[in-house]
Design a protein around this motif. Structure first.
Motif, PDB file in Angstrom:
ATOM      1  N   THR A  44     -15.928 -36.720 -15.002  1.00  0.00           N
ATOM      2  CA  THR A  44     -15.641 -36.782 -13.569  1.00  0.00           C
ATOM      3  C   THR A  44     -14.453 -35.936 -13.170  1.00  0.00           C
ATOM      4  O   THR A  44     -14.083 -35.923 -12.012  1.00  0.00           O
ATOM      5  N   GLY A  45     -13.869 -35.251 -14.106  1.00  0.00           N
ATOM      6  CA  GLY A  45     -12.727 -34.406 -13.775  1.00  0.00           C
ATOM      7  C   GLY A  45     -11.412 -35.141 -13.929  1.00  0.00           C
ATOM      8  O   GLY A  45     -11.360 -36.253 -14.459  1.00  0.00           O
ATOM      9  N   PRO A  46     -10.337 -34.539 -13.463  1.00  0.00           N
ATOM     10  CA  PRO A  46      -9.026 -35.180 -13.546  1.00  0.00           C
ATOM     11  C   PRO A  46      -9.039 -36.525 -12.816  1.00  0.00           C
ATOM     12  O   PRO A  46      -9.865 -36.760 -11.943  1.00  0.00           O
ATOM     13  N   SER A  47      -8.131 -37.396 -13.198  1.00  0.00           N
ATOM     14  CA  SER A  47      -8.107 -38.710 -12.558  1.00  0.00           C
ATOM     15  C   SER A  47      -6.687 -39.098 -12.165  1.00  0.00           C
ATOM     16  O   SER A  47      -5.717 -38.490 -12.597  1.00  0.00           O
ATOM     17  N   GLU A  48      -6.620 -40.097 -11.335  1.00  0.00           N
ATOM     18  CA  GLU A  48      -5.362 -40.726 -10.964  1.00  0.00           C
ATOM     19  C   GLU A  48      -5.663 -42.183 -10.672  1.00  0.00           C
ATOM     20  O   GLU A  48      -6.814 -42.555 -10.444  1.00  0.00           O
ATOM     21  N   LEU A  49      -4.652 -43.022 -10.701  1.00  0.00           N
ATOM     22  CA  LEU A  49      -4.826 -44.447 -10.514  1.00  0.00           C
ATOM     23  C   LEU A  49      -3.833 -44.934  -9.473  1.00  0.00           C
ATOM     24  O   LEU A  49      -2.629 -44.707  -9.601  1.00  0.00           O
ATOM     25  N   GLY A  50      -4.341 -45.569  -8.439  1.00  0.00           N
ATOM     26  CA  GLY A  50      -3.484 -46.173  -7.426  1.00  0.00           C
ATOM     27  C   GLY A  50      -3.566 -47.683  -7.534  1.00  0.00           C
ATOM     28  O   GLY A  50      -4.584 -48.230  -7.950  1.00  0.00           O
ATOM     29  N   VAL A  51      -2.495 -48.373  -7.180  1.00  0.00           N
ATOM     30  CA  VAL A  51      -2.468 -49.831  -7.193  1.00  0.00           C
ATOM     31  C   VAL A  51      -2.118 -50.290  -5.785  1.00  0.00           C
ATOM     32  O   VAL A  51      -1.061 -49.941  -5.259  1.00  0.00           O
ATOM     33  N   HIS A  52      -3.025 -51.057  -5.194  1.00  0.00           N
ATOM     34  CA  HIS A  52      -2.824 -51.549  -3.831  1.00  0.00           C
ATOM     35  C   HIS A  52      -2.611 -53.059  -3.862  1.00  0.00           C
ATOM     36  O   HIS A  52      -3.180 -53.739  -4.712  1.00  0.00           O
ATOM     37  N   PRO A  53      -1.827 -53.591  -2.932  1.00  0.00           N
ATOM     38  CA  PRO A  53      -1.603 -55.043  -2.909  1.00  0.00           C
ATOM     39  C   PRO A  53      -2.808 -55.790  -2.343  1.00  0.00           C
ATOM     40  O   PRO A  53      -3.573 -55.247  -1.554  1.00  0.00           O
ATOM     41  N   HIS A  67     -11.817 -53.760  -7.729  1.00  0.00           N
ATOM     42  CA  HIS A  67     -11.651 -52.372  -8.160  1.00  0.00           C
ATOM     43  C   HIS A  67     -12.467 -51.497  -7.222  1.00  0.00           C
ATOM     44  O   HIS A  67     -13.448 -51.940  -6.639  1.00  0.00           O
ATOM     45  N   SER A  68     -12.082 -50.232  -7.096  1.00  0.00           N
ATOM     46  CA  SER A  68     -12.785 -49.309  -6.218  1.00  0.00           C
ATOM     47  C   SER A  68     -12.797 -47.928  -6.859  1.00  0.00           C
ATOM     48  O   SER A  68     -11.832 -47.546  -7.526  1.00  0.00           O
ATOM     49  N   ILE A  69     -13.892 -47.191  -6.657  1.00  0.00           N
ATOM     50  CA  ILE A  69     -13.992 -45.832  -7.171  1.00  0.00           C
ATOM     51  C   ILE A  69     -14.028 -44.867  -6.000  1.00  0.00           C
ATOM     52  O   ILE A  69     -14.793 -45.049  -5.052  1.00  0.00           O
TER      53      ILE A  69
END
Length: 126
Positions: A44-53, A67-69
């Motif tokens: 899927t290529g480069p990734s990053e991870l965000g954390v939301h409250p 979780h969400s993509i």
């Protein structure tokens, strides 16, 4: 230590979902299955991870734990046009969410995934 992020999509029709990622989104893949059982794993290529409250954000809506993509694009309008030409359907968008322009693409056999053109600084190129 950590090499990559492996995301999972659970599907009621795994063959249709896999075909969508291969044929419509054009993700290259390997087949980790054995014998007559295909088990495609997509790059899927480069990734990053965000954390939301969780809980009630500023607009008063309750956000449950989940979780969400999302797939990041550089030009949402042209990406949507290209994907529509390959048969993709969208359940919403493009919509301005402040942090970026968002559209939800329908994934056969599975839940929709978000495409978005961010306005914020990204981390996937670090």
């Amino acid at each position: 230590m950590i090499l990559a992020c492996h995301a999972l999509i659970y599907s009621d029709d795994a063959d249709a979902t896999r075909a969508f990622f291969a044929d419509v989104l054009g993700f290259p893949c390997v087949d980790a299955g054995t014998g007559d059982h295909n088990w495609l794993i997509f790059r899927t290529g480069p990734s990053e991870l965000g954390v939301h409250p969780t809980g009630p954000p500023h607009d008063g809506a309750i956000t449950p734990r989940h979780h969400s993509i999302s797939f990041i694009v550089d030009d949402l309008d042209s990406t949507m046009a290209e994907l529509r030409a390959k048969g993709a359907e969208f359940s919403s968008g493009p919509d301005d969410y402040g942090y970026g322009i968002v559209a939800m693409v329908t994934v056969p056999g599975a839940d929709d995934v978000q495409l978005y053109q961010p306005r914020h600084q990204t981390a996937y190129g670090l």
